[in-house]
Design an enzyme around this catalytic site. Structure first.
Site, mmCIF file in Angstrom:
data_model
loop_
_atom_site.group_PDB
_atom_site.id
_atom_site.type_symbol
_atom_site.label_atom_id
_atom_site.label_comp_id
_atom_site.label_asym_id
_atom_site.label_seq_id
_atom_site.Cartn_x
_atom_site.Cartn_y
_atom_site.Cartn_z
ATOM 1 N N SER A 1 18.125 -2.043 -27.041
ATOM 2 C CA SER A 1 18.489 -0.628 -27.149
ATOM 3 C C SER A 1 19.360 -0.422 -28.375
ATOM 4 O O SER A 1 20.127 -1.305 -28.767
ATOM 5 C CB SER A 1 19.237 -0.187 -25.887
ATOM 6 O OG SER A 1 19.903 1.042 -26.098
ATOM 7 N N THR B 1 0.877 -1.162 0.000
ATOM 8 C CA THR B 1 0.000 0.000 0.000
ATOM 9 C C THR B 1 0.918 1.217 0.000
ATOM 10 O O THR B 1 1.975 1.191 0.644
ATOM 11 C CB THR B 1 -0.934 0.050 1.228
ATOM 12 O OG1 THR B 1 -0.158 0.143 2.424
ATOM 13 C CG2 THR B 1 -1.815 -1.193 1.302
ATOM 14 N N HIS B 2 0.547 2.244 -0.724
ATOM 15 C CA HIS B 2 1.394 3.437 -0.874
ATOM 16 C C HIS B 2 2.769 3.084 -1.443
ATOM 17 O O HIS B 2 3.750 3.794 -1.208
ATOM 18 C CB HIS B 2 1.568 4.167 0.463
ATOM 19 C CG HIS B 2 0.288 4.457 1.177
ATOM 20 N ND1 HIS B 2 -0.516 5.526 0.865
ATOM 21 C CD2 HIS B 2 -0.334 3.784 2.185
ATOM 22 C CE1 HIS B 2 -1.575 5.519 1.657
ATOM 23 N NE2 HIS B 2 -1.495 4.460 2.456
ATOM 24 N N LYS C 1 20.598 -3.975 -22.669
ATOM 25 C CA LYS C 1 19.223 -3.631 -22.320
ATOM 26 C C LYS C 1 18.217 -4.651 -22.860
ATOM 27 O O LYS C 1 18.358 -5.191 -23.935
ATOM 28 C CB LYS C 1 18.858 -2.246 -22.881
ATOM 29 C CG LYS C 1 19.617 -1.088 -22.269
ATOM 30 C CD LYS C 1 19.201 -0.808 -20.848
ATOM 31 C CE LYS C 1 17.767 -0.310 -20.750
ATOM 32 N NZ LYS C 1 17.543 0.958 -21.453
ATOM 33 N N GLU D 1 5.079 -0.909 -21.793
ATOM 34 C CA GLU D 1 5.204 0.555 -21.786
ATOM 35 C C GLU D 1 4.282 1.195 -22.827
ATOM 36 O O GLU D 1 3.645 2.222 -22.559
ATOM 37 C CB GLU D 1 6.661 0.948 -22.038
ATOM 38 C CG GLU D 1 7.570 0.645 -20.866
ATOM 39 C CD GLU D 1 9.024 1.005 -21.142
ATOM 40 O OE1 GLU D 1 9.805 1.038 -20.184
ATOM 41 O OE2 GLU D 1 9.386 1.235 -22.316
#
Length: 485
Positions: free
Chosen positions: A282, A160-161, A288, A295
């Protein structure tokens, strides 16, 4: 008489033809050409009704039906080119029909208007698009169920948070997403039911003087009933806005799922690894492996929500009934439905192929005092009021932080500094695995509770699949009858 290029079928009122710039500005063909099939189906139903009600001669009706069937065949074969000197798909279809069969084609528009025609076409288009969206979202739910099924005992921190809160199973976490997407899919099905009433026969806004049978056209097109009010039928687009909202909710759910998977895939979390097939590299950094599908899905959310805002703003100040503003209702929701359908299908593949780092997830539960609530619950079983137990555990946690030690590594004597009621059974009470297994309330994270969740979710998925199948079967049977009888 076939209209000249740049003139509408209803140009008799005007002395001069439409200016090219006016035609370009008002044309909707780029968008509404996607409804060509539905326009033909609507016309087939309408002309069959006109014949049955003896509104036009039987031979003219038969000629129109034959011509419409040929147009449908040409469309299926990909040979139906649109004339961009005509402003929309409806005009294109009527002109092509009249060119094919002669003046009888001009009788097709008897007892209807473009206003009820376009509303009907769009509803038919949206019915199919909504069912496709439900199918895609349900496929993603199935992937989440599969991950849950295979990871019933895998433990990770619940947040949470974005702070460690309590330990949960990966199955429980995945099912949280599954139930959320389930509500999204059900909202689409609810919207389908509400919009599944046929506007055809409402004409421009006031109905028609011809003795039409609206129930017949409604049944022929697979609608539940005709719409009840002709002005509402042609002037309201709440069904479009509702679907745009439903698509936005799917987009938000997708974005939330993607955000978590992107975080979990990072070097800082290392909870999962995404499959190579759904990742990219990448252009400069060879090490990468980027979660681009997740995304991009997260990024597409903005456009879907923007489409909802566009619909709300387009319709917010319109008087009854039809206004040309409503031409702008199609592209936003068409784009939204395609986006969420495509994204859901891609994310189903991403989810079904992720590699779970079980040891890293369990390791993470050993930091952040994730079993603190269980220590408080333990004290409650010893007779301490919960609020007092909360304070005792808070002091215990502060001591651990100051001395760089976890709750699990405290000695019994150290525990008793904060409460003399603590006994040796405390170590079992705060063991992470036991913390999870004891949360066996309905909807809880224990494996026993999660088994129930998975079963319920799978039953919901089966219900949706059957609902989509039945709706699609009914619609397809209507098309078969219109084209083959």
């Amino acid at each position: 008489m076939i209209p000249m290029a740049g003139k509408a079928l209803w140009s008799g009122r005007f002395k001069d033809g439409m200016d090219d710039s006016t035609l370009e500005f008002t044309s909707s063909l780029d968008v509404d050409s996607k409804m060509a099939f539905y326009d033909i189906m609507g016309s087939l139903a309408h002309v069959r009704m006109l014949k049955a009600c003896k509104i036009i001669p039987a031979e003219d009706a038969d000629s129109i039906v034959g011509g419409l069937k040929k147009l449908a065949h040409q469309l299926e074969e990909g040979g139906l080119d649109m004339d961009y000197s005509l402003e929309d798909v409806h005009t294109n279809m009527e002109v092509k029909l009249t060119e094919m069969i002669g003046p009888a084609g001009g009788k097709l528009h008897t007892g209807r208007s473009r206003n009820d025609q376009v509303a009907t076409d769009f509803k038919m288009y949206l019915r199919d698009a909504v069912l496709n969206a439900v199918e895609a979202v349900n496929g993603l739910i199935r992937s989440l169920q599969d991950v849950a099924n295979g990871n019933r005992d895998v433990i990770l921190p619940g947040y949470t948070h974005m702070q460690h809160a309590q330990p949960v199973t990966l199955a429980h976490h995945m099912m949280a997403h599954a139930f959320r997407f389930g509500r999204d899919a059900d909202r689409f099905l609810d919207a389908f039911e509400r919009m599944n009433k046929c506007p055809l026969g409402s004409a421009a806004l006031a109905g028609t003087t011809y003795p039409i049978d609206r129930k017949m056209t409604s049944d022929l097109l697979g609608f539940r009933d005709p719409t009840e009010n002709s002005m509402d039928s042609v002037g309201s687009r709440d069904f479009v806005t509702e679907i745009a909202f439903d698509a936005s909710m799917v987009a938000i759910s997708l974005s939330s799922l993607c955000e978590e998977l992107i975080l979990w895939n990072s070097q800082e979390f290392k909870y999962i690894e995404m499959d190579d097939r759904y990742s990219t590299g990448s252009s400069i950094m060879p090490q990468k492996k980027n979660p681009d599908i997740a995304e991009l899905t997260r990024g597409k959310t903005g456009g879907v929500i923007g489409s909802l805002v566009a619909m709300l703003m387009t319709t917010k100040g319109l008087p009854l009934s039809y206004n040309r503003d409503l031409q702008e209702d199609k592209k936003p929701v068409m784009d939204s439905l395609k986006t969420v359908t495509d994204c859901a299908r891609m994310m189903a593949k991403v989810v079904s192929t992720i590699k779970i780092n079980e040891s890293r997830m369990l390791e993470a539960t050993n930091s952040g005092f994730i079993n603190a609530t269980d220590l408080a619950d333990y004290l409650v079983t010893k007779g301490v009021p919960f609020r007092e137990a909360h304070g005792i555990v808070g002091e215990t946690v502060r001591y651990c932080i100051e001395n760089k030690i976890s709750l699990d590594n405290l000695t019994l004597d150290q525990f008793r500094k904060f409460s003399p009621l603590v006994d040796s059974d405390v170590f079992s009470a705060i063991a992470v695995k036991n913390c999870v297994e004891r949360r066996d309330s309905y909807g809880g994270t224990s494996p026993a509770s999660t088994d129930v969740e998975i079963t319920l979710s799978m039953q919901d998925s089966m219900r949706r699949e059957e609902d989509v199948r039945m709706k699609d079967q009914l619609i397809q049977s209507c098309w078969d009858k219109l084209l083959n009888e």
